[in-house]
Design an enzyme around this catalytic site. Sequence first.
Site, short mmCIF file in Angstrom:
data_model
loop_
_atom_site.label_atom_id
_atom_site.label_comp_id
_atom_site.label_asym_id
_atom_site.label_seq_id
_atom_site.Cartn_x
_atom_site.Cartn_y
_atom_site.Cartn_z
N SER A 1 -30.56 -34.92 -15.77
CA SER A 1 -31.95 -35.08 -15.35
C SER A 1 -31.99 -35.98 -14.12
O SER A 1 -31.18 -36.90 -13.99
CB SER A 1 -32.78 -35.70 -16.46
N TYR B 1 -34.24 -42.17 -22.45
CA TYR B 1 -33.94 -40.86 -21.86
C TYR B 1 -33.12 -41.02 -20.58
O TYR B 1 -32.10 -40.35 -20.38
CB TYR B 1 -35.23 -40.11 -21.57
#
Length: 267
Positions: free
Chosen positions: A129, A142
């Site tokens: 990501s 995350y």
Amino acid sequence: MNKVVLITGGSSGIGKSIGEFLHHKGFVVYGTSRNPERILNSVFPLMAMDVRDAATIHLAVAKVIAISGQLDIVINNAGVGITGPLEEIPMEEIKNNFETNFFGPIEVIKAVLPQMRLQKSGVIINITSIAGYMGLPYRSVYSASKGALELITESLRMEVKSFGIQITNVAPGDFATNIAAGRFHAPVITGSAYEQPYGNTLHKMDNHVDSGSNPNEMATAIYSIIQNPNPKIHYKVGAFMQKFSIVLKRILPDKVYEKMLMNHYKL
């Protein structure tokens, strides 16, 4: 023979888009899902796998090899989101996120490397990501899990290059998928010190996903990487400003970049 592809988390979102694209390009595609029996519209077969369960990983990989006799491309796509003030995220949810986003892909890699070494070829693509390149407010866990996967890929590339195996990272920005609905949201607690700033940031994050790019962009990018005999270490796929934010982090002083992020999230 057509190349054989295994995609973890292939029943929806980015994984499904990649699988469908490669299937129509003539690849032999296998996807995975924790509950494949619930998926009725997949154009490629789905194997049962929970990346938090090593036994299911090794069983699914063994089935693909038994059926196809080879395994050429593995795409570590399965992952989950998580949001919240670090202070208020339950520790079991933090561990679950790392089990899915970090330890799971490592177990998949360990399961497929022996076959790829035997073939003297193979490509492993880790879907990370753009959030993994920076610590984002209320997405600390995350960012950390995806950033860890980025770094471990750098190390692993050098360890397996002599076996003819290529490993790369692809970091997507915001795409219009169901990740926001499926991720763990620490609740916005009335009276909490984080109630207003976290609530506002959570609303902004969900809007970013809802207005994100078409997942087919990721599928096209993955196909291009597969066609490259010498892929780069890192790829970024997403809106220009999302990718440019990584460049800014490299060139701006830390506190200037931090201030820019805080202004963006109105903190």
